[in-house]
Design an enzyme around this catalytic site. Structure first.
Site, short mmCIF file in Angstrom:
data_model
loop_
_atom_site.label_atom_id
_atom_site.label_comp_id
_atom_site.label_asym_id
_atom_site.label_seq_id
_atom_site.Cartn_x
_atom_site.Cartn_y
_atom_site.Cartn_z
CB SER A 25 42.56 36.03 50.25
OG SER A 25 42.16 34.63 50.88
CB THR A 157 22.86 72.68 26.46
OG1 THR A 157 22.26 74.74 25.63
CG2 THR A 157 21.59 73.40 27.12
CG HIS A 158 25.73 72.08 23.26
ND1 HIS A 158 25.82 70.47 22.83
CD2 HIS A 158 24.10 72.13 23.40
CE1 HIS A 158 24.41 70.74 22.15
NE2 HIS A 158 23.60 71.08 22.36
CB SER A 279 53.12 74.96 40.35
OG SER A 279 53.94 74.91 39.68
CE LYS A 285 49.27 75.45 37.95
NZ LYS A 285 48.49 75.63 36.44
CG ASN A 287 48.03 73.41 40.52
OD1 ASN A 287 47.40 73.57 39.64
ND2 ASN A 287 49.19 72.73 40.66
CD GLU A 292 43.82 68.68 38.92
OE1 GLU A 292 43.94 68.53 37.38
OE2 GLU A 292 44.16 69.41 40.06
CE1 TYR A 319 34.61 30.84 46.75
CE2 TYR A 319 36.44 29.13 46.98
CZ TYR A 319 36.14 29.91 47.34
OH TYR A 319 37.25 30.61 47.01
CD GLN A 324 41.73 33.59 47.62
OE1 GLN A 324 41.04 32.61 47.96
NE2 GLN A 324 42.85 33.87 47.48
CE LYS A 327 37.22 37.05 49.89
NZ LYS A 327 37.19 36.62 49.13
N1 ARG Z 1 39.83 32.52 50.20
C1 ARG Z 1 38.78 32.40 50.14
C2 ARG Z 1 38.37 33.16 49.17
O1 ARG Z 1 38.31 34.28 49.69
C3 ARG Z 1 37.80 31.43 51.11
C4 ARG Z 1 36.79 30.59 50.57
C5 ARG Z 1 37.46 29.51 49.81
N2 ARG Z 1 37.33 28.10 49.62
C6 ARG Z 1 37.89 27.47 48.88
N3 ARG Z 1 36.89 26.23 48.55
N4 ARG Z 1 38.73 27.39 48.96
O2 ARG Z 1 37.04 32.88 48.30
#
Ligand code: ARG
Length: 458
Positions: A25, A157-158, A279, A285, A287, A292, A319, A324, A327
């Site tokens: 990650s 309205t509408h 454009s 144009k 825009n 948008e 967990y 992961q 994020k």
């Molecule tokens: N990179 C992991 C995450 O974002 C960290 C936690 C990892 N924990 C584990 N037991 N593998 O979730």
């Protein structure tokens, strides 16, 4: 070799290269470096205070982490995919730098409570930032509301002309929405601002840690009450994504109106050149790309909410690696919301409006028909009957290609002899607007008072 890993002990063979890439990650969680280091420093200080690790090790850890922080900030830190995530990248570097002491940092802690801490620390700042960006947008709306006070536009309205309103009243409608969005961010902050560290992998830790001390160091008003919950849940993140989705819905509706109002058919507003593009083929144009795109980006924020809800929905406690996946939706939403708010605040401040066009449109479409009905009610007619009378007058106007204020007194009296010459004053655009003076109405005095109330931060 798995021996290179911080968890390599029980492995005989190295991790498959593709698996390494797939499970890492670091590409996106390196964003948490500051929070990770801050959390580790607090953790080390607590370990030292509790006599779990020697004071000299604490000093070495703190110093080492501060150096790593500087290195990352200068762009001199080499992030490694083999080290999977930000937590192990930093910890491995620390141990390489300071040896033994670095290897003691992870005592009484797990990456599971560590990552929960990092995300909460990160979101805390972002939620505060987003609330500030909302304030900037609210300021721009109030600036326009004040500057254009008295300008009348058609309310719809509408998407059909309904009743005349003040342009400022329309701006204040968004102020109300964005104030609630800010409230949602502040609410979410309360539930985000809880220390999860100390939960360990899932069950707590055997060491005599002092979680309240860590909370104090990291400025958390609360400590989580259940170790399983602390490492398992991401409801604070889902809550943020939901609040962000609502915020984007508001921005998207506003975008739609700005796009519509910029058309040559409406021409109510002109966005400044800096916020539009041309454009490549049609020279005429201009825009409205910014609204948008904001309208378009609303889709990814809704998608991010659904993504995290779906990731979480079947996970057994505690967990799971699935988590992961929290994020990227989170970071993407934060970037999108902040970017959209920032650009909107500037765009609204610079937007020019055409009061003549707005007024012309407000005067069309029998926008004061309700005022004629209300007039008849004041003369004693039941509202339903008045509605019928005015409906007929409108029908007549359509046939005659006239607007209501163009009817003569004789024509009016053909519809009802309750109508007297004071009808003309009762159905001007100003009269229509200013008659709506109860709390929340579009009357000039009311809107003025609302602007003042909002400027005072209420
Ligand atoms: N990179 C992991 C995450 O974002 C960290 C936690 C990892 N924990 C584990 N037991 N593998 O979730």
């Amino acid at each position: 070799m798995a021996k290179d890993k911080l968890w390599g002990g029980r492995f005989a063979q190295p991790t498959d290269k593709f698996v390494e890439e797939f499970t890492a990650s670091i590409r996106f969680d390196k964003r948490l470096y500051h929070q990770d280091i801050r959390g580790s420093i607090a953790h080390a200080q607590m370990l030292g205070k509790q006599g779990i690790i020697p004071p000299a090790d604490v000093a070495a850890i703190v110093h080492g982490l501060q150096e790593i922080l500087q290195q990352i900030e200068k762009g001199e830190f080499d992030f490694s995919v083999a080290l999977e995530d930000i937590h192990m990248n930093i910890e491995a570097r620390l141990s390489a730098k300071i040896g033994e002491a670095g290897k003691r940092l992870h005592t009484g802690r797990s990456r599971n409570d560590q990552v929960a801490l990092d995300i909460r620390l990160y979101m805390r700042d972002e939620l505060t930032d987003i609330a500030t960006y909302l304030d900037l947008l609210i300021d721009s709306l109030l600036f326009q509301a004040e500057k254009q006070l008295g300008v009348i536009m058609p309310g719809f309205t509408h998407l059909q002309t309904a009743q005349p309103i003040l342009f400022s009243h329309h701006m204040l409608a968004y102020v109300e929405m964005f104030k609630r969005d800010k409230g949602r961010m502040e609410d979410c902050l309360k539930r985000t601002n809880v220390l999860p560290l100390g939960a360990g992998a899932l069950a707590g830790t055997t060491f005599p840690i002092d979680r309240e001390y860590v909370a104090e160091l990291l400025d958390f008003p609360e400590v989580s009450r259940n170790s399983l919950d602390s490492v398992s849940d991401r409801d604070f993140a889902v809550e943020f994504l939901a609040a962000a989705s609502i915020l984007m819905m508001h921005l998207s509706r506003f975008s739609e109106e700005l796009i519509l109002w910029s058309t040559s058919e409406f021409k109510f507003i002109e966005l400044s050149d800096g916020f539009c593009t041309g454009s490549s083929i049609m020279p005429q144009k201009k825009n409205p790309d910014v609204p948008e795109l904001v309208r378009g980006k609303t889709g990814r924020v809704y998608g991010n909410l659904l993504a995290l809800l779906t990731v979480m929905k079947s996970l057994p406690l505690a967990y799971n690696k699935d988590m992961q996946e929290d994020k990227e939706p989170l970071f993407d939403t934060i970037d999108t919301v902040k970017g959209s708010l920032k650009i909107f605040a500037a765009m609204i401040r610079e937007m020019r409006i055409d009061p003549v066009k707005m007024r012309e449109a407000a005067a069309k479409g029998f926008s004061t028909a309700t005022d004629v009905a209300d007039y008849l009610v004041r003369k004693g007619m039941p509202f339903r009957d008045a509605h019928e009378v005015v409906g007929k007058a409108v029908r007549y106007c359509i046939d005659q290609q006239k607007e209501l204020p163009e009817l003569s007194i004789a024509e009016w009296q053909g519809f009802s002899n309750s109508i007297e010459p004071d009808i003309f004053a009762a159905i001007t655009l100003e009269a229509s607007v200013n008659a709506r003076s109860a709390t929340g109405g579009t009357a000039l005095t009311r809107v003025k008072a609302e602007i003042e109330r909002c400027k005072a931060g209420k």
